[in-house]
Design an enzyme around this catalytic site. Structure first.
Site, short mmCIF file in Angstrom:
data_model
loop_
_atom_site.label_atom_id
_atom_site.label_comp_id
_atom_site.label_asym_id
_atom_site.label_seq_id
_atom_site.Cartn_x
_atom_site.Cartn_y
_atom_site.Cartn_z
N ASP A 357 50.54 41.50 43.07
CA ASP A 357 50.32 41.25 44.73
C ASP A 357 48.21 40.07 44.88
O ASP A 357 48.06 40.53 43.58
CB ASP A 357 49.90 43.34 45.21
CG ASP A 357 49.55 42.73 47.14
OD1 ASP A 357 50.66 42.49 47.91
OD2 ASP A 357 48.26 42.79 46.76
N LEU A 358 48.55 39.60 45.69
CA LEU A 358 47.48 38.71 46.31
C LEU A 358 46.65 39.71 46.07
O LEU A 358 46.65 40.51 47.50
CB LEU A 358 47.87 37.49 46.69
CG LEU A 358 48.69 36.85 46.25
CD1 LEU A 358 49.13 35.17 46.80
CD2 LEU A 358 48.70 36.56 45.02
N ASP A 400 52.95 38.59 50.67
CA ASP A 400 52.21 37.75 49.37
C ASP A 400 51.88 39.27 47.89
O ASP A 400 51.18 39.23 46.90
CB ASP A 400 50.27 38.27 49.41
CG ASP A 400 49.94 39.90 49.90
OD1 ASP A 400 50.55 40.62 50.13
OD2 ASP A 400 48.81 39.57 49.28
#
Length: 737
Positions: A357-358, A400
């Protein structure tokens, strides 16, 4: 004793008999059996034997009379012969005519002997017949022709006529003999066959789809123009060529099997989809309909093939399959397809699963816009593709969040790849979005786990990496004692799953006041979870976990189904009810929820306008295009939408631009102190002006008292919601019927 013809008359009788027999053999052989031919030949001989030739044959009168009457069988054959058999003298009078001749020209079937053509047929027909007969009477030639003439039944028939001269002992022509056969039915049948053949040829060569006749060796015997155009080949190139020579190599075996089954009699018609090769080499997908042509004995003689180009349809299907399995922004696999890959890998029991995950990605969307966010997502997807080896699987799970499956990796190999991914993503985004990093979780696959459980473990490890500082990876090890935070998340996942399975979610309802009429016209549904120890648990405790581990979609479907049931129950009691239902951003792109709404509205007859779907302005929507299609489809049914918490984030105006909404719910942050805070009042006024200009209505959240409600009414706000209007209560209390 029976008398016979004198020797001089016998050759004439024999000749005439042979002529009749020969004529019958030539003209009737295609419609009569051999035995009939023998009988008719006998009739022909009997005719000649029965002729009374007044002075034409040197035969004694008594001998002629005896010949005419001799043989009851011959007379019966003569009378019932299918052809009209007759003799006329030069004065055009009938000297002899059988019953068939009489039936052809006289409606009453009366005797023809002694009568002339003028007595029997119209003048124009008589003139036409005499014109032909001059050749017989004056030139002594045999004539044969088809004649269309009136029949005794009053209709025109087609006759096949043969006439030949009859001579006396001195060779003088004394009259003519004739055999006339009614071929109307045969002619019509032949014309019908010819017309059918012409229609087939016209349809074959003029068909807009490819048509071909193929022999039993699979070679083209005949092709039409459409097939030539489809294959980019000339007729000369196709004729004699085998169908397999222009079939895609991968489809030859299936094509041969279909043809063999059809020729073996398993099926008369066969159909398959296959690929032909165009002259330039590119494949053409077609639907092939084949029909085996068989003879009267049932033996196959050829095959008729119809070929329809379905290349565009196949391409469209391929695009649809790709869209169903892939994320439209990045081209990576989507969550559904990735879960299938994980489930298959779990069965094998080897490999490693990653979820990444960003970090701080929402800040990019909020400050730089969704377009910049999309570019960043696309860049990360390209980085992952470049890093992974052939056979590895990468997917965009939503927003994301990405998933990676290493089918053969062990723990050490997975950690090496994870470290490389974290470095690569940091390098990719550092210039485009400062502060954005990557948190990654690893879980080794275990054949005792389901694919869903494996994803949960990788998710838990990813959140552990976030809480340990981000920009790093963490490993989930089943044999190690889980970290407290990881254990808490894992517990929540199980509790949510159990609550869904056991029906332990309940609904509260909060009234919404119409400020213009001071009436409560609708309610917002709020979900709670029942716990044996703690009682009712508010969504603030479990909703984040439901979002993180993709349980929120199932929860949303339950709430929507319950809302439609409540509206239906009130309608049955004669009460109208409007309910607002909150949706997660993840549910906004889910086909199952859309199908549920459409089906339940149809089943219950509930007006779609009774449902208002609320989307929080801060919700993460992974696919804006899909979300827009979802909202537009429900809006087309009559459902309405509200943008919740408007003003709480930076993406409000982006959502207003791209999603169709009917209501703006002003975030409570601007409502609670609006009487005392000038900034709040200006924000409220601005939102109302904007909503009015866009044709939307406004709902103020967190209204605390009547004084605030009166102020909001003066500002033009349409609805109010909050403790000052009414606290949430169970649906059983507030919506009792």
């Amino acid at each position: 004793m029976t008398r016979t013809l004198p020797p001089r008359a016998r050759p004439v009788a024999l000749a005439l008999g042979l002529l009749v027999a020969a004529w019958l053999l030539v003209h009737v052989v295609d419609v009569h059996q051999t035995m009939e031919l023998v009988l008719l030949a006998a009739v022909g001989v009997a005719v000649i034997q029965a002729l009374r030739l007044r002075g034409a044959l040197t035969v004694a009168r008594d001998a002629g009379e005896q010949a005419l009457l001799s043989g009851a069988q011959a007379r019966a054959l003569l009378a019932n012969a299918p052809a009209a058999i007759y003799f006329r003298d030069r004065e055009d009078r009938f000297v002899f005519a059988n019953d068939t001749a009489a039936r052809m020209v006289d409606p009453a079937g009366r005797e023809l002997v002694g009568r002339t053509l003028d007595d029997l047929v119209p003048p124009e027909v008589a003139r036409s017949l005499r014109a032909h007969e001059r050749i017989v009477l004056h030139e002594g030639r045999v004539i044969r022709h088809e004649q269309v003439a009136p029949h005794a039944d009053g209709t025109d028939h087609t006759f096949l006529v043969t006439k030949f001269p009859v001579r006396d002992d001195d060779g003088a022509i004394v009259g003519l003999a004739g055999v006339t056969l009614d071929i109307t039915d045969t002619k019509q049948a032949q014309e019908g066959r010819r017309a059918a053949e012409e229609r087939f040829r016209g349809a074959f060569h003029g068909a807009p789809i490819g048509m071909a006749i193929v022999d039993l060796d699979g070679r083209y015997v005949e092709v039409n123009r459409a097939l030539c155009q489809l294959l980019g080949r000339s007729e000369e190139d196709l004729l004699g060529r085998t169908v397999h020579s222009i079939t895609h190599p991968d489809d030859v075996a299936a094509s041969i099997r279909a043809i063999e089954r059809a020729l073996a009699g398993e099926q008369r018609v066969y159909q398959l989809e296959k690929r032909y090769l165009h002259l330039d080499g590119h494949p053409i997908w077609v639907t092939l309909h084949g029909t085996v042509i068989r003879d009267a004995e049932g033996c196959p003689t050829a095959m008729l093939r119809q070929v329809q180009d379905i290349t565009q349809r196949r391409d469209a299907e391929q695009r649809l399959r790709h869209q169903a399995d892939h994320d439209p922004l990045t081209g990576l696999l989507n969550r559904r397809r990735f879960e299938e890959e994980v489930a298959a890998a779990v069965v094998r029991g080897t490999g490693a699963l990653m979820v990444l995950d960003l970090d701080h990605f929402k800040l990019v969307n909020d400050t730089r816009g969704h377009y910049a966010g999309d570019r960043l997502i696309t860049a990360v997807a390209a980085t992952l593709r470049n890093r992974l080896a052939d056979g590895d699987v990468v997917a965009r799970l939503g927003g994301d969040e990405f998933g990676v499956l290493l089918p053969t990796a062990d723990r050490e190999e997975a950690e090496v790849v994870a470290s490389a991914i974290v470095r690569d993503i940091e390098a990719t985004v550092s210039g485009a979005a400062r502060g954005v990093t990557c948190s990654l979780g690893i879980a080794l696959l275990d054949p005792l786990l389901s694919g869903e459980q494996a994803l949960v473990r990788a998710d838990l490890a990813m959140y552990e990496a976030k809480e340990n500082g981000r920009d790093r990876w963490a490993h989930y090890a089943a044999d190690d004692a889980p970290q407290p935070r990881m254990k808490t998340r894992l517990d929540w996942v199980q509790r949510l799953r159990d609550a869904l399975d056991e029906g332990r979610f309940v609904l509260d309802a909060q009234p919404i006041l119409d400020l213009r009429t001071s009436e409560v016209r609708q309610h917002e549904l709020l979900v709670r979870m029942r716990d044996d120890e703690r009682g009712r648990i508010l969504p603030g405790e479990f909703l984040e976990a439901a979002e993180q581990f993709d349980l929120v979609q199932e929860l949303d479907r339950w709430v929507v189904g319950r809302a439609i049931d409540l509206i239906a129950r009130h309608r049955a009691a004669g009460q109208e009810l409007v309910l607002e239902v909150n949706l997660s951003g993840k549910s906004l792109t889910e086909d199952r929820l859309l199908a549920l709404v459409e089906r339940r509205l149809h089943e219950t007859g509930v007006p779609a306008s009774s449902l208002i779907f609320e989307i929080t302005e801060t919700a993460a929507i992974a696919n804006m295009a899909a979300a827009r299609r979802f909202a537009e489809r429900l809006q087309a049914l009559g459902c309405r939408f509200a943008l919740d918490d408007f003003g709480a984030g930076f993406g409000s105006f982006y959502y207003l631009k791209h999603l169709p909404f009917d209501y703006l719910k002003i975030d409570g942050e601007f409502i609670r102190d609006c009487l005392d805070d000038e900034t709040d009042r200006l924000v409220v006024a601005a939102v109302v002006d904007m909503a009015t200009g866009m044709g939307k209505q406004t709902i103020a959240e967190s209204v605390v008292d009547d004084r605030s409600a009166r102020f909001l009414r003066r500002q033009g706000v349409d609805f109010a919601q909050g403790f000052g209007v009414g606290r949430p209560r169970t649906v059983e209390e507030i919506l009792a019927v």
